[in-house]
Design a protein around this motif. Sequence first.
Motif, PDB file in Angstrom:
ATOM      1  N   PRO A  51      19.143 -12.888 -32.657  1.00 42.30           N
ATOM      2  CA  PRO A  51      19.297 -12.768 -34.104  1.00 42.30           C
ATOM      3  C   PRO A  51      20.646 -13.336 -34.542  1.00 42.30           C
ATOM      4  O   PRO A  51      21.674 -12.998 -33.960  1.00 42.30           O
ATOM      5  N   ALA A  52      20.617 -14.206 -35.544  1.00 42.77           N
ATOM      6  CA  ALA A  52      21.853 -14.863 -35.983  1.00 42.77           C
ATOM      7  C   ALA A  52      22.041 -14.636 -37.480  1.00 42.77           C
ATOM      8  O   ALA A  52      21.072 -14.665 -38.251  1.00 42.77           O
ATOM      9  N   PRO A  53      23.291 -14.405 -37.914  1.00 36.25           N
ATOM     10  CA  PRO A  53      23.543 -14.201 -39.339  1.00 36.25           C
ATOM     11  C   PRO A  53      23.086 -15.407 -40.157  1.00 36.25           C
ATOM     12  O   PRO A  53      23.323 -16.546 -39.770  1.00 36.25           O
TER      13      PRO A  53
ATOM     14  N   GLY B 290      28.284  -9.860 -33.571  1.00 38.04           N
ATOM     15  CA  GLY B 290      28.213  -9.370 -32.195  1.00 38.04           C
ATOM     16  C   GLY B 290      26.854  -8.793 -31.827  1.00 38.04           C
ATOM     17  O   GLY B 290      26.639  -8.353 -30.693  1.00 38.04           O
ATOM     18  N   LEU B 291      25.919  -8.778 -32.793  1.00 35.24           N
ATOM     19  CA  LEU B 291      24.636  -8.097 -32.572  1.00 35.24           C
ATOM     20  C   LEU B 291      23.825  -8.683 -31.418  1.00 35.24           C
ATOM     21  O   LEU B 291      23.305  -7.949 -30.578  1.00 35.24           O
ATOM     22  N   ALA B 292      23.709 -10.010 -31.384  1.00 31.21           N
ATOM     23  CA  ALA B 292      22.852 -10.638 -30.360  1.00 31.21           C
ATOM     24  C   ALA B 292      23.339 -10.269 -28.960  1.00 31.21           C
ATOM     25  O   ALA B 292      22.533  -9.916 -28.085  1.00 31.21           O
ATOM     26  N   ASP B 293      24.655 -10.317 -28.749  1.00 30.34           N
ATOM     27  CA  ASP B 293      25.194  -9.955 -27.418  1.00 30.34           C
ATOM     28  C   ASP B 293      24.945  -8.476 -27.130  1.00 30.34           C
ATOM     29  O   ASP B 293      24.606  -8.106 -26.006  1.00 30.34           O
TER      30      ASP B 293
ATOM     31  N   VAL C 177      27.393   0.642 -32.858  1.00 31.79           N
ATOM     32  CA  VAL C 177      27.041   0.637 -34.279  1.00 31.79           C
ATOM     33  C   VAL C 177      27.582  -0.632 -34.943  1.00 31.79           C
ATOM     34  O   VAL C 177      28.740  -0.998 -34.748  1.00 31.79           O
ATOM     35  N   VAL C 178      26.712  -1.289 -35.699  1.00 34.13           N
ATOM     36  CA  VAL C 178      27.137  -2.448 -36.490  1.00 34.13           C
ATOM     37  C   VAL C 178      27.692  -1.914 -37.806  1.00 34.13           C
ATOM     38  O   VAL C 178      27.031  -1.122 -38.489  1.00 34.13           O
TER      39      VAL C 178
END
Length: 359
Positions: free
Chosen positions: A13-15, A339-342, A356-357
């Motif tokens: 997932p990418a911004p 940093g979500l994808a990692d 937590v994001v």
Amino acid sequence: MRAALLQEFGGRPAPADVELTSILPQEVRVRTAATGICHSDRFGQVGGNPTLEMPVVLGHEAAGEVVEVGSAVTTVRVGDHVVVAPAGSCGLCRWCSRGHAQHCQNLARTREAGAPSRLEADGRPVTQFVGIGAFAEEMLVRESSLVAVPPELPWETAALLGCAVITGLGAVRHTAGVGFGDTVAVIGCGGVGLSAVQGALLAGASRIIAIDTMASKLEVARQLGATDVVDASRDDAQAAVLDLTGGVDHAIEVVGRPATVQQAFGMLGVRGTATVVGLPHPGDEVVLPATALLQEKRLQGSRLGGTSLRVDVPLYAEMHLRGRLQLDPLLGGTIGLDGLADALEGIDSSTAARTVVTF
Ligand SMILES: NC(=O)c1ccc[n+]([C@@H]2O[C@H](COP(=O)([O-])OP(=O)(O)OC[C@H]3O[C@@H](n4cnc5c(N)ncnc54)[C@H](O)[C@@H]3O)[C@@H](O)[C@H]2O)c1
Ligand SMILES: [Zn+2]
Ligand SMILES: [Zn+2]
């Protein structure tokens, strides 16, 4: 607004820029403050639900501030702090009427056919995972997917109430019905399993055996009430629990694999109940010794801990604020959307119960 867009199963997932379409009467627009990363997001990312339409914004365990309400909304106002959870329901169908809203027949996660999708990117519809899509700066959701919480609750803590806490506590309280003096084993001590450990403590369990393959998770389990821990990377969990107790009254499975479901059933005593919270993958099957059924052992699933969002989330928020429910030990680090994808890729080796994001 920016949201993490997943284009294909197994992708990263990418911004990206995503638009919210205009609000309908029963909907609420929320500025996201914090979203926990649940293993079910990973499940969705890697294709656990093959009918999930792409592109999708994952994320379903969130807290934020109401910024706009549809004309028919009555339970929240602009400025309210809310927890958003995959527990939306109609309140009217057979399952809602029977008090099991987790099986609502009209989840309304998506809009009615013909209405524009709530999210769009480059003019194309974007799916909201379980009707939420919380890895995004804003969420447009049904009123029934959220509930107001006291503003003094920190955002990251509030987010955990959206899935890990309601599911883990609910599995023990509502689904398993753990009673005073019961013995309980919890297999898998991530955010959901650790909440089950604490739920067992609050229910008055006499013995709580926490099982995980990571020592860091077992340490937190001890803080939250485990009386014994088993490191499943070293020891056979089923044999260890039978050795310690002769068989438990309740085993709560919070991993989602056939092997651990079988272990959960295998560690029960006479009339014991195994409650499966972990999400199995399509095609998974479990094999059980049929003769054990003569001992009145039971195997059951738990969906979202049988939670009533409007009752349970305010209760747990209040218990936390009064020092009766520990939530801080569940919190690991915070990251940004970048940093979500990692974090999703590393979820199986994460030493933190919950990352937590924050926005
Ligand atoms: N039923 C529901 O409504 C519901 C709701 C939320 C989450 N879930 C599911 O619950 C499960 C747990 O979610 P989570 O967010 O806590 O996940 P998590 O990744 O935070 O935790 C899973 C834990 O299991 C441990 N583990 C892995 N293999 C193990 C083994 N063989 N034995 C013992 N422990 C092992 C991991 O070390 C980790 O600590 C997932 O399958 C998730 O999809 C279900
Ligand atoms: Zn979840
Ligand atoms: Zn319903």
